[in-house]
Scaffold this motif. Sequence first.
Motif, PDB file in Angstrom:
ATOM      1  N   GLU A 121       1.374  -1.245  -0.022  1.00 37.16           N
ATOM      2  CA  GLU A 121      -0.234  -0.237   0.381  1.00 37.16           C
ATOM      3  C   GLU A 121       0.860   1.063  -0.201  1.00 37.16           C
ATOM      4  N   LEU A 122       1.724   1.255   1.025  1.00 32.83           N
ATOM      5  CA  LEU A 122       3.144   2.031   0.865  1.00 32.83           C
ATOM      6  C   LEU A 122       3.317   2.447  -0.695  1.00 32.83           C
ATOM      7  N   CYS A 130       1.093   4.385  -2.676  1.00 32.86           N
ATOM      8  CA  CYS A 130       1.351   5.521  -2.310  1.00 32.86           C
ATOM      9  C   CYS A 130       2.503   6.531  -3.204  1.00 32.86           C
ATOM     10  N   LYS A 176       0.006  13.123   0.832  1.00 36.88           N
ATOM     11  CA  LYS A 176      -0.500  11.331   0.546  1.00 36.88           C
ATOM     12  C   LYS A 176       0.348  10.859   1.970  1.00 36.88           C
ATOM     13  N   ASP A 183      -1.997  11.508   5.397  1.00 38.24           N
ATOM     14  CA  ASP A 183      -3.607  10.212   5.119  1.00 38.24           C
ATOM     15  C   ASP A 183      -3.509   9.034   5.579  1.00 38.24           C
ATOM     16  N   TRP A 184      -2.423   8.188   4.906  1.00 39.19           N
ATOM     17  CA  TRP A 184      -2.393   7.168   4.885  1.00 39.19           C
ATOM     18  C   TRP A 184      -1.819   6.216   6.456  1.00 39.19           C
ATOM     19  N   GLU A 185      -0.502   7.581   7.278  1.00 40.12           N
ATOM     20  CA  GLU A 185       0.145   6.949   8.593  1.00 40.12           C
ATOM     21  C   GLU A 185      -1.358   7.458   9.619  1.00 40.12           C
ATOM     22  N   LYS A 216       5.306   3.206  10.038  1.00 40.72           N
ATOM     23  CA  LYS A 216       5.061   3.185   8.820  1.00 40.72           C
ATOM     24  C   LYS A 216       6.504   4.177   8.286  1.00 40.72           C
TER      25      LYS A 216
END
Length: 305
Positions: A33-34, A37, A52, A55-57, A66
Amino acid sequence: MLPTDLLISRQNGEEIIPKRLLINNQTCAMAAELICCFIEATGTTQGELDRKLSDWEGDSPDYRVKRGLAHILKTSFSTFEVVSPIDPKELRQRVFALAAQSVPSRQATQETLESVSTALSKELNQEVLPEQISKGLYADLQENRILTQFDHPAPEALLHRYNLSQVQGVFYRASEMTLNAHRNVPGEYKLLIRYLKLFQLMTYIEGDADHGFTITIDGPTSLFKPSTRYGLAIAKLIPALLHVTKWSLKATLQSRDSYSGTIKTGHFSLNDRCGLVTHYPPGKPYDSMLEASFAKRWEDSLSPW
């Protein structure tokens, strides 16, 4: 490698145990997923990528993990470049000097950008648009650099790099490290010594090729003034050491207690069965095929010499 604030470890008595991620479906999905990004952010600014990643974190309790994974992707797999018609500093001087000759307004700003773009188009013999001038003014700021290339790794490779980086971070505060290179192929000794010289490490070497070598390396905290650069040099040796077949090491660590301010002593040990994966390409243990052939025949001959 990881900065100090992203290193995670726990202490069991005097033994230091760095954080390691399991290589399973859950962690591979997080790594994938990372990586997505970064792929989606290719061609955009570092500031947009950071948003981005934020938001993912989210508000995840494992935010340091992460951030550590993201740091590795930024520093080892990404290329950020300053995209501007000319050097941003020189561009600012031209634009601001011309803008100072008129009353500030939106129309004056547009006329200034058009004038500079026309002049630069003639100088560079290529079309330079006013939008490029506007974006190039502060293109040298870190958040405005463009992610121009991303060499995405496999999720498992990213996790292996993270685990290795956590172990490397242990050696930032080493006072001494003793490395036992057990009886190996002679060419591996040569490769190891080559890396010790490459990273300019202060070593004391005892032993011989038949029984192995004991290599004592001074750590950064053993110097008159602790050296961050020297600690990084020791950390860089670890991926190279993983190319050696049989070895073990013990390190003495010194760190300052955040509450009492006293110096604490810890210990860390590692061997060839650690399960870490190196990202260094395998070096050549011999300089030529002739040397390799001679070493192979010498080993097979079981000569007392």
